[in-house]
Design an enzyme around this catalytic site. Structure first.
Site, mmCIF file in Angstrom:
data_model
loop_
_atom_site.group_PDB
_atom_site.id
_atom_site.type_symbol
_atom_site.label_atom_id
_atom_site.label_comp_id
_atom_site.label_asym_id
_atom_site.label_seq_id
_atom_site.Cartn_x
_atom_site.Cartn_y
_atom_site.Cartn_z
ATOM 1 N N SER A 1 0.231 -1.815 -6.809
ATOM 2 C CA SER A 1 0.086 -0.361 -6.752
ATOM 3 C C SER A 1 1.390 0.263 -7.221
ATOM 4 C CB SER A 1 -0.236 0.067 -5.313
ATOM 5 O OG SER A 1 -1.528 -0.376 -4.979
ATOM 6 N N SER B 1 -4.185 -6.750 -3.320
ATOM 7 C CA SER B 1 -3.532 -5.544 -3.842
ATOM 8 C C SER B 1 -2.309 -5.254 -2.991
ATOM 9 C CB SER B 1 -4.521 -4.373 -3.782
ATOM 10 O OG SER B 1 -3.876 -3.162 -4.108
ATOM 11 N N ASN C 1 -8.263 10.419 -4.526
ATOM 12 C CA ASN C 1 -9.399 10.797 -3.680
ATOM 13 C C ASN C 1 -8.949 11.802 -2.633
ATOM 14 O OD1 ASN C 1 -11.374 9.037 -4.864
ATOM 15 N ND2 ASN C 1 -10.238 7.349 -3.943
ATOM 16 N N CYS D 1 -14.493 -4.495 -0.294
ATOM 17 C CA CYS D 1 -13.121 -4.046 -0.158
ATOM 18 C C CYS D 1 -12.767 -4.261 1.314
ATOM 19 C CB CYS D 1 -13.188 -2.566 -0.522
ATOM 20 S SG CYS D 1 -11.682 -1.748 -0.665
ATOM 21 N N GLU E 1 -12.145 -0.820 9.016
ATOM 22 C CA GLU E 1 -13.284 -0.577 8.122
ATOM 23 C C GLU E 1 -13.327 -1.520 6.918
ATOM 24 O OE1 GLU E 1 -13.883 4.212 8.746
ATOM 25 O OE2 GLU E 1 -12.331 3.583 7.369
ATOM 26 N N CYS F 1 -1.445 0.942 8.652
ATOM 27 C CA CYS F 1 -0.464 0.382 7.697
ATOM 28 C C CYS F 1 0.884 1.008 8.018
ATOM 29 C CB CYS F 1 -0.872 0.716 6.258
ATOM 30 S SG CYS F 1 0.293 0.080 5.026
ATOM 31 N N GLU G 1 -1.518 -3.369 4.293
ATOM 32 C CA GLU G 1 -0.770 -3.982 3.183
ATOM 33 C C GLU G 1 -0.848 -5.502 3.368
ATOM 34 O OE1 GLU G 1 0.882 -3.428 0.243
ATOM 35 O OE2 GLU G 1 1.322 -5.578 0.397
ATOM 36 N N CYS H 1 2.497 5.538 2.520
ATOM 37 C CA CYS H 1 2.458 6.215 1.210
ATOM 38 C C CYS H 1 1.906 7.625 1.444
ATOM 39 C CB CYS H 1 1.572 5.446 0.231
ATOM 40 S SG CYS H 1 2.167 3.769 -0.071
ATOM 41 N N CYS I 1 -1.976 8.518 1.191
ATOM 42 C CA CYS I 1 -2.960 7.559 1.715
ATOM 43 C C CYS I 1 -3.278 7.813 3.192
ATOM 44 C CB CYS I 1 -2.418 6.146 1.524
ATOM 45 S SG CYS I 1 -3.416 4.876 2.335
#
Ligand code: SAH
Ligand code: SF4
Length: 350
Positions: free
Chosen positions: A215, A192, A292, A106, A93, A113, A161, A117, A120
């Protein structure tokens, strides 16, 4: 499945390499690069300053775009989420965040990934594969075309990542920043990372001009390793050393830290104080991101707790911003990207 290789992820030099057998003049690679990245064409047929015969040869041997749009959703705040199907059937996405003065995309660097985390959604997918430079760049080209928006900023805050896919991500940045292509200003491209220490050293030594966001999410090692498994491998002390190395080498303006606020976990006054003393010696900006909602059970601080945390942080000698949650109603916000189609097919196999 498509067997012709795509030219979209190649630099001009690489295009001239693959064109060698066709004995074309040296400027041909530059022309093709410009058609793909500046004019954003979908087919060789549109390259009107190239002979018809050679256009045919190009389309016999190569392709340009490889991402299929499966779904586009638009949130009430204007945020757009794009779901793509890759040539091997996997999905990923991208998210477009239109704002008054800038349009930020983004983008994803991997499908899923590996770092897991705890807060996430992408992390719950595990790593399915790295994206190629072409698949990374194409997200920008296609979104520009479909949304008919100029894109001013690119951030690697979609799925994956970026520093675990280092060479391909850097190649994509070079293509996106090429003045004869999409020409995104290099300082408006931001990588990031959750803190892959050896790659921060490499990124510094490679003298790359793109922005870096780290992060952080916790002001001490004990808490960081509770929510980010990668902190066991690259502890906070070594991460901070690598950041000092990066800042010294480049005399950069500043680095950005991201801090997801997870209620009851990292949002107390004590953490705010620790965060100030950890980051004060560094030329930085801190971006607070209220967590979120996803299916992982973490919550953003309630308004009073957020206000208290932010009020304390305002005493810090560095800039502190609080991120607006964009695109939440279409699960397009940070930490919400997880391809439902992929998950469904996994469940169906079981
Ligand atoms: N892997 C990279 C980039 C992709 S994640 C990284 O971790 O930096 C992009 C950002 O979304 C990171 O700052 C990440 O910590 C944040 N994020 C992840 N889950 C989130 C959630 N549930 N709410 C808010 N932000 C989240
Ligand atoms: Fe991976 Fe970033 Fe999500 Fe962590 S926050 S699991 S590093 S995508």
């Amino acid at each position: 499945m498509e067997n012709r290789p795509s030219l979209l992820g190649l630099t001009k030099i690489q295009i001239s390499e693959v064109l060698k057998p066709f004995r074309q003049p040296a400027y041909r690679a530059d022309q093709i690069f410009k058609w793909i990245h500046h004019h954003n064409v979908d087919s060789f047929e549109e390259m009107s300053n190239i002979s018809k015969d050679f256009r045919q040869q190009l389309s016999d041997h190569f392709t340009i775009k490889t991402l299929g749009l499966v779904e586009k959703n638009i949130a009430s705040d204007g945020t757009e989420k794009y779901l793509w199907k890759l040539p091997d059937g996997k999905h990923m996405e991208s998210v477009l965040i239109p704002d008054k003065k800038r349009n930020t995309i983004c983008i994803s660097s991997q499908v899923g990934c590996s770092l897991g985390c705890h807060f996430c959604a992408t992390g719950t997918m595990g790593l399915l594969r790295n994206l190629t430079p072409g698949e990374i760049v194409e997200q920008v080209l296609q979104v520009m075309k479909i949304s008919q928006n100029r894109i001013t900023n690119v951030v690697f805050m979609g799925m994956g990542e970026p520093f675990m896919n280092y060479p391909r991500v850097i190649q994509a940045c070079k293509i996106l920043g090429d003045p004869e292509g999409v020409a995104i200003a290099t300082k408006r491209i931001t990588i990031s990372s959750s803190g892959i220490v050896p790659k921060i050293y490499q990124y510094t030594d490679d003298k790359l001009p793109y922005g870096l966001a780290i992060s952080l999410h916790a002001p001490d090692q004990a808490l960081r390793e509770k929510i980010m498994p990668i902190a066991h491998k690259f502890p906070l002390d070594s991460l901070m050393d690598s950041i000092r190395y990066f800042m010294n080498a480049k005399k950069r303006n500043r680095i950005t830290f991201e801090y997801v606020l997870l209620h009851g976990i990292n949002d107390t006054q004590a953490e705010a104080r620790k965060l100030i003393s950890l980051l004060s010696p560094i030329r930085c900006k801190l971006n607070l991101i209220p967590c979120n909602q996803n299916h992982l059970g973490f919550n953003a601080p309630p308004p009073e707790a957020l206000e208290e945390f932010v009020a304390l942080m305002m005493k810090a000698p560095f800039t502190v911003t609080v991120r607006k949650n964009r695109g939440e109603d279409i699960t397009a916000a940070c930490g919400q990207l997880a391809v439902e189609i992929a998950e469904k097919s996994i469940f169906m196999k079981i």
